[in-house]
Write a protein that holds these residues in place. Structure first.
Motif, mmCIF file in Angstrom:
data_model
loop_
_atom_site.group_PDB
_atom_site.id
_atom_site.type_symbol
_atom_site.label_atom_id
_atom_site.label_comp_id
_atom_site.label_asym_id
_atom_site.label_seq_id
_atom_site.Cartn_x
_atom_site.Cartn_y
_atom_site.Cartn_z
ATOM 1 N N HIS A 46 0.845 -1.209 0.000
ATOM 2 C CA HIS A 46 0.000 0.000 0.000
ATOM 3 C C HIS A 46 0.876 1.253 0.000
ATOM 4 N N ARG A 47 1.906 1.264 0.856
ATOM 5 C CA ARG A 47 2.802 2.423 0.890
ATOM 6 C C ARG A 47 3.508 2.605 -0.446
ATOM 7 N N ALA A 48 3.909 1.518 -1.074
ATOM 8 C CA ALA A 48 4.569 1.612 -2.383
ATOM 9 C C ALA A 48 3.613 2.191 -3.426
ATOM 10 N N ARG A 49 2.345 1.731 -3.412
ATOM 11 C CA ARG A 49 1.370 2.265 -4.378
ATOM 12 C C ARG A 49 1.132 3.752 -4.154
ATOM 13 N N VAL A 50 1.011 4.158 -2.893
ATOM 14 C CA VAL A 50 0.811 5.579 -2.588
ATOM 15 C C VAL A 50 2.006 6.390 -3.064
ATOM 16 N N HIS A 51 3.211 5.871 -2.826
ATOM 17 C CA HIS A 51 4.420 6.561 -3.271
ATOM 18 C C HIS A 51 4.426 6.707 -4.794
ATOM 19 N N MET A 52 4.048 5.649 -5.497
ATOM 20 C CA MET A 52 4.110 5.683 -6.960
ATOM 21 C C MET A 52 3.083 6.626 -7.568
ATOM 22 N N VAL A 53 2.032 6.943 -6.839
ATOM 23 C CA VAL A 53 1.067 7.934 -7.333
ATOM 24 C C VAL A 53 1.775 9.265 -7.543
ATOM 25 N N HIS A 54 2.744 9.559 -6.668
ATOM 26 C CA HIS A 54 3.425 10.850 -6.712
ATOM 27 C C HIS A 54 4.798 10.805 -7.376
ATOM 28 N N CYS A 55 5.345 9.630 -7.581
ATOM 29 C CA CYS A 55 6.733 9.524 -8.052
ATOM 30 C C CYS A 55 6.803 8.828 -9.410
ATOM 31 N N VAL A 56 7.056 9.606 -10.433
ATOM 32 C CA VAL A 56 7.150 9.081 -11.792
ATOM 33 C C VAL A 56 8.331 8.132 -11.931
ATOM 34 N N GLU A 57 9.451 8.450 -11.285
ATOM 35 C CA GLU A 57 10.647 7.608 -11.397
ATOM 36 C C GLU A 57 10.374 6.189 -10.902
ATOM 37 N N CYS A 58 9.762 6.071 -9.742
ATOM 38 C CA CYS A 58 9.497 4.741 -9.189
ATOM 39 C C CYS A 58 8.431 4.013 -9.998
ATOM 40 N N ARG A 59 7.457 4.758 -10.497
ATOM 41 C CA ARG A 59 6.436 4.148 -11.360
ATOM 42 C C ARG A 59 7.091 3.566 -12.599
ATOM 43 N N ASP A 60 8.043 4.294 -13.178
ATOM 44 C CA ASP A 60 8.768 3.807 -14.357
ATOM 45 C C ASP A 60 9.615 2.582 -14.016
ATOM 46 N N GLU A 61 10.261 2.592 -12.836
ATOM 47 C CA GLU A 61 11.066 1.442 -12.414
ATOM 48 C C GLU A 61 10.193 0.196 -12.272
ATOM 49 N N VAL A 62 9.023 0.354 -11.679
ATOM 50 C CA VAL A 62 8.108 -0.782 -11.515
ATOM 51 C C VAL A 62 7.649 -1.277 -12.881
ATOM 52 N N ASP A 63 7.362 -0.357 -13.782
ATOM 53 C CA ASP A 63 6.939 -0.746 -15.129
ATOM 54 C C ASP A 63 8.048 -1.515 -15.847
ATOM 55 N N GLN A 64 9.282 -1.037 -15.749
ATOM 56 C CA GLN A 64 10.409 -1.732 -16.376
ATOM 57 C C GLN A 64 10.602 -3.118 -15.769
ATOM 58 N N GLN A 65 10.480 -3.214 -14.444
ATOM 59 C CA GLN A 65 10.638 -4.504 -13.774
ATOM 60 C C GLN A 65 9.540 -5.467 -14.213
ATOM 61 N N ARG A 66 8.312 -4.970 -14.344
ATOM 62 C CA ARG A 66 7.203 -5.822 -14.799
ATOM 63 C C ARG A 66 7.452 -6.335 -16.208
ATOM 64 N N ARG A 67 7.899 -5.445 -17.093
ATOM 65 C CA ARG A 67 8.169 -5.860 -18.466
ATOM 66 C C ARG A 67 9.303 -6.879 -18.530
ATOM 67 N N ALA A 68 10.346 -6.665 -17.733
ATOM 68 C CA ALA A 68 11.466 -7.611 -17.720
ATOM 69 C C ALA A 68 11.019 -8.966 -17.178
ATOM 70 N N ALA A 69 10.238 -8.956 -16.114
ATOM 71 C CA ALA A 69 9.759 -10.213 -15.534
ATOM 72 C C ALA A 69 8.866 -10.950 -16.526
ATOM 73 N N GLU A 70 7.997 -10.228 -17.207
ATOM 74 C CA GLU A 70 7.113 -10.856 -18.193
ATOM 75 C C GLU A 70 7.923 -11.410 -19.357
ATOM 76 N N ARG A 71 8.932 -10.698 -19.776
ATOM 77 C CA ARG A 71 9.788 -11.166 -20.880
ATOM 78 C C ARG A 71 10.489 -12.464 -20.489
ATOM 79 N N LEU A 72 10.990 -12.526 -19.270
ATOM 80 C CA LEU A 72 11.661 -13.745 -18.821
ATOM 81 C C LEU A 72 10.688 -14.909 -18.690
ATOM 82 N N ARG A 73 9.466 -14.617 -18.232
ATOM 83 C CA ARG A 73 8.472 -15.685 -18.091
ATOM 84 C C ARG A 73 8.058 -16.270 -19.430
ATOM 85 N N THR A 74 8.046 -15.441 -20.460
ATOM 86 C CA THR A 74 7.536 -15.901 -21.749
ATOM 87 C C THR A 74 8.629 -16.273 -22.744
#
Length: 132
Positions: A46-74
């Protein structure tokens, strides 16, 4: 003093700037990976989600991590993604160096000592069986 502005008292000429974070306020790489993998506690997530509402950098990091994880899974063997042998060696050595956890023989069991202990065990067993 003047009239209050319809935007809640802010001056019309001032634009709201995005909040800037000190480097210690950003999500750590470990927190980003744990968030993406769903390994954070509900409070931490919850704290991470609240932080990402205000922080573009962390939102981008999470997005990159999600894409990398999905790429490895597939990925398949034909995709050309290979794990470096040095990484595999390190991971293997970590797995081999971990001590074995306690086995069933290490479990401490003490039989009920009093009549009240026996009644309590019976009561809990009945409650469990009714809950199924």
């Amino acid at each position: 003093m003047g009239e209050q502005q319809p935007d809640g008292g802010r001056m019309a000429g001032r634009e709201r700037r995005p909040r800037e974070f000190a480097s210690v306020e950003h999500l750590s790489p470990e927190a980003v990976a744990a968030f993406v993998d769903g390994e954070l506690t509900s409070g931490a997530a919850h704290r991470a989600r609240v932080h990402m509402v205000h922080c573009v950098e962390c939102r981008d990091e999470v997005d990159q991590q999600r894409r990398a994880a999905e790429r490895l899974r597939t990925c398949t063997e034909n995709d050309g993604i290979r794990v470096p042998s040095s990484l595999m060696e390190r991971l293997t050595s970590i797995a081999q160096s971990c001590p074995a956890g306690p086995g069933i023989e290490d479990t401490v069991y003490s039989p009920p000592e009093t009549l009240l202990d026996k009644v309590d065990i019976l009561y809990r067993a009945v409650r469990r069986s009714r809950g199924r």
